[in-house]
Design a protein around this motif. Sequence first.
Motif, short mmCIF file in Angstrom:
data_model
loop_
_atom_site.label_atom_id
_atom_site.label_comp_id
_atom_site.label_asym_id
_atom_site.label_seq_id
_atom_site.Cartn_x
_atom_site.Cartn_y
_atom_site.Cartn_z
N THR A 143 -71.33 -6.51 -20.69
CA THR A 143 -72.64 -6.72 -19.61
C THR A 143 -73.02 -8.16 -19.82
OG1 THR A 143 -75.00 -5.91 -19.78
CG2 THR A 143 -74.35 -6.33 -21.93
N GLY A 144 -73.80 -8.38 -18.74
CA GLY A 144 -74.17 -9.98 -18.56
C GLY A 144 -74.80 -10.06 -17.16
N ASN A 145 -75.21 -11.35 -16.89
CA ASN A 145 -75.37 -11.75 -15.59
C ASN A 145 -74.50 -12.19 -14.75
OD1 ASN A 145 -76.61 -12.57 -13.28
ND2 ASN A 145 -78.37 -13.92 -14.46
N TRP A 146 -73.39 -11.11 -14.30
CA TRP A 146 -72.00 -11.46 -13.85
C TRP A 146 -72.51 -11.96 -12.51
CZ3 TRP A 146 -68.61 -12.35 -16.86
CH2 TRP A 146 -68.24 -11.31 -17.98
N ALA A 147 -73.55 -11.74 -11.60
CA ALA A 147 -73.82 -12.07 -10.49
C ALA A 147 -74.20 -13.52 -10.29
CB ALA A 147 -75.09 -11.52 -9.83
N ASP A 148 -74.69 -14.31 -11.60
CA ASP A 148 -74.91 -15.52 -11.51
C ASP A 148 -74.77 -16.21 -12.79
OD1 ASP A 148 -76.30 -18.08 -10.99
OD2 ASP A 148 -78.12 -17.33 -11.47
N PRO A 149 -73.12 -16.39 -12.87
CA PRO A 149 -73.05 -16.81 -14.10
C PRO A 149 -73.10 -18.60 -14.15
CG PRO A 149 -71.12 -16.71 -12.91
CD PRO A 149 -72.37 -16.03 -12.03
N TYR A 150 -72.64 -19.11 -15.35
CA TYR A 150 -72.80 -20.69 -15.19
C TYR A 150 -71.48 -21.28 -14.98
CZ TYR A 150 -71.67 -21.44 -20.25
OH TYR A 150 -71.13 -21.65 -21.37
N LEU A 151 -71.26 -22.32 -14.18
CA LEU A 151 -70.03 -22.90 -14.28
C LEU A 151 -70.19 -24.64 -14.48
CD1 LEU A 151 -68.77 -21.32 -10.74
CD2 LEU A 151 -68.46 -20.37 -13.14
N THR A 152 -69.54 -25.08 -15.17
CA THR A 152 -69.58 -26.53 -15.37
C THR A 152 -69.36 -27.18 -14.27
OG1 THR A 152 -67.30 -26.59 -16.24
CG2 THR A 152 -69.10 -26.27 -18.14
N MET A 153 -68.51 -26.84 -13.10
CA MET A 153 -68.53 -27.68 -11.90
C MET A 153 -69.65 -27.34 -10.82
SD MET A 153 -65.30 -25.34 -9.99
CE MET A 153 -65.59 -23.72 -9.61
N ASP A 154 -70.57 -26.42 -11.25
CA ASP A 154 -71.64 -26.33 -10.43
C ASP A 154 -72.28 -27.68 -10.26
OD1 ASP A 154 -71.52 -23.79 -9.81
OD2 ASP A 154 -72.82 -22.85 -11.12
#
Length: 1007
Positions: free
Chosen positions: A157-168
């Motif tokens: 489970t988790g916020n798969w729609a809005d993950p964090y990416l170090t390249m954002d």
Amino acid sequence: MCADTPATAPDYKDSVFLPETEFPMRAGLPAREPEWLAHWESIGVYDRLREKQGRKPFTLHDGPPYANGHLHIGHALNKTIKDMIVRSHQMMGFDARYVPGWDCHGLPIEWKIEEQYRQKGLDKDAVDVVDFRQECRKFAEGWVDIQREEFKRLGITGNWADPYLTMDYHAEAVIAGEFMRFLTNGSLYQGSKPVMWSPVEKTALAEAEVEYHDHTSHTIWVRFPVVNVKEDSMLRAMEVQKVDDEPIVGKQNAVRWDDVDMAKLREKWLGVKVVIWTTTPWTIPQNRAVCFGPNISYGLYEVTGASENSQAVVGEKIILADALAAQVFASAKLEDGMTRRIEDVYPDYLRGLVLSHPFRSVEDGAGEWDFDVPMLPGDHVTDDAGTGFVHTAPSHGDDDYQIGLKFGLPMTYNVEADGSYRADLPLFGGQAILTPEGKEGPANVSVIKQLAYTGGLLAKGKVKHSYPHSWRSKAPVIYRNTPQWFVAIDKKLDDGMGEMGDTIRSRALNSIDKLVKWTPQTGRNRLYSMIEARPDWVLSRQRAWGVPLTCFIKRGAKPTDADFLLRDAAVNARVIAAFEADGADVWYVAGFKEKVLAGLYDADAYDQIFDVLDVWFDSGSTHAFVLRDRADGTADGIADVYMEGTDQHRGWFHSSLLQACGTLGRAPYRNVVTHGFTLDEKGMKMSKSIGNTVVPEAIIKEYGADILRLWVAQADYTVDQRIGKEILKGTADSYRRLRNTMRFMLGNLSGFTDAERVDVRDMPELEQWVLHRLAELDLEVRKGYAAYDFQGVFQKLFTFATTDLSAVFFDVRKDALYCDAVGSLRRRAARTVLDLLFHRLTTWLAPILVFTMEDVWLSRFPGAESSVHLQDFPETPEGWLNADLAAKWVGIRAARRATIAALEVQRTAKVIGASLEAAPVVHVEDAALLAALKSVPFAELTITSSLQLTHDAAPAEAFRLMDVPGVAVVFELAPGEKCVRCWQILPDVGLHTHPCTCARCNAALGG
């Protein structure tokens, strides 16, 4: 009497309340789990949980995996443990947030693109850097999408729609901003020191990017001849003592001071050889000193004979550590009797000897090595291996570098980025230490040959040992002196965040001890020792795909100059704003420097740095752009839990701690949970080359994700875990037993309503005892989940389900559930307890068996918006706890076990076919136990048709269990006939309105 034969007896099967459920006996998990995934997606379970008001936040911060390949079994272990933590805390009443993330920069991804270039025959250096970075970004994006679906398939489970990416873009802006805080606080500096360097990837590597493998190295023993004696040092070494008022030189030799002849002393030592041993011959050209151990016993040895093929020379004198002399002579092919020990050589004397480099005055050497080589004390020198002397090249080892700093030794710059000697180095110019493919180049052999030519080589060989390799290219690495950017972890910081200390190291150590809870506790010791001993943090990498070191240096200034680095808040703000808008790529666009410095500084006066940050700085900064900046982060930017594998003590736990101690003043986590590695069934490390890897996708395809999750829950994850076909078969067997427990409950709860519910005070003792056990378990389950002890939670629940429920409560109450009248208190009480059991077991097990417990829940409570994962653990009344009843039932259960064991003997002997055919006599010595057994329907508990309890002495032939003293059982057949409805054998069968029934069944039928 029942006059009917079995063939003509009435058929009452439609009157028996047999279990009714559509919950299948066979799970079919591989095919059915995607249906539940779709269900959760459709109802938005994660988002709906966030809507629950008034809850205390609980945040597990995700350590980002690399977006560069399919998941392996270690990923499955890691993410499943995290999921259990998040789900269990949510169901305990927290707002448990989980934002998955990915590490997108760095060498692993860049290396993949370079491999693609090499396959196409392209030159990376000929490609525009921004175009190259865009290819890296696209590669990472593709794998993020793939891995996201693979993680979701595990039931995470988790916020798969809005993950964090170090390249954002925002992440890159924050990473740059965090770096510039070190720039601003003065802890950033450029230094030249040896770092682990990959000639294949042409970059410095962090410790976390290095792994150790067996490697066969050249090993050499090298002579360094004494060419001078420092009189002042030698005289100081000869401590003057007074004995009977007569001055003498040292207690060691008792020579009169006036008799010391320095000319003879010099003559004695000149030409003596000090021998070193090394496994890196290529570092000999960079030698600048030889170190000795201040507490080692040394001796002066003479070669008195030489065997064939030996490099030793008869008559030469050699200084060696006494503990290693025999090994050295054996390596030099000198047999016993070919050497003799002349005298002690005290460590203090050694400092007075001056050596020459083995290549001194060598032909074509151009004077490169025509310098004195000092002998220096070093606490790192031991007599465990080698010669007792350590060849010291300050540019190629940390101990060497520290000695160089202490004694002012010169640094060398003989090795280029590709692992070759500089082109103008005499004798060896341009020769490779390691080739671009990571193979050994000619440098080692060339150095060895030159040593043999100059007479410096005493012996040579090869040794297999553990050696550092790049974890990406798998090629060996070298220590190489290069200018790099460092964070000084011992520099005092005046930043107003000194509660945990005034340096990064002190803050880190204090955080470890005072602010963080460790699971297991050994994690604390490991990280503490690493932080305590680590050098400054090397931040720079000579690569292209990453966040650049966003700083400018003054052209012509030295690193030691106060104005060497441009420190300006306005410049920093412009850089951050540009990164927020367009990402870190803008740093590489022509004219960026001029744009950022416009109106503030003369751009021509400054140089722009193009190294990229160590990728561990990226992930170490995630607390800032995830915990601090996101709406679903934390109020103070600190996570409740960081959870990763034990290798992250030198990785993410480590870098996050250092980074946060520089910008937050403390650790970014309150709890650190560590898991071990995954091994095959034989305990071997998994390897594709061996063929013993276990792929999550294959397990899911055969068994389903819940079996994989159950394997995680059954394991002690704090140590290394084994997995394989036989282990998974055992896991699947445990699953089937648990599934049958849930199926029994569902079948016997069919049609249950609140109208049937019975108050606990009106229940039989058996039901009250089950509720007591539930109350105990409620405390244990919550405590276990809070401590991240999933193995303990599952073991307790599994034991309860199989031992207390299936073997006792279900076994005993099947009769009442099937055959009692609808309104009977006993049946209603049993179904009430089943309902209470259902709500607790399904929710308690839901964090572990996410798919199965959803199946169980929806089988009873179907609906488009229904899900067990929207529930909390039910509150359990304290009134269910009944210590006196529990103590009483310890004895009752023991007597029951003895009675059932006695009946099993008769069943095995085929005297009876079922326990209902028996009416045993149970002899009980203890009066209190006898009274307890008489206070309950003991025949019902033992599933016999009747039973007699007695205090009389048991006959010798009575059955006894060794671990149940004082209870003996005499077998008797039950008198009467068999009720065709309930199968009990009773005297009254056939005497009622409904033929061939007992009184209970007759009443249930309305008789």
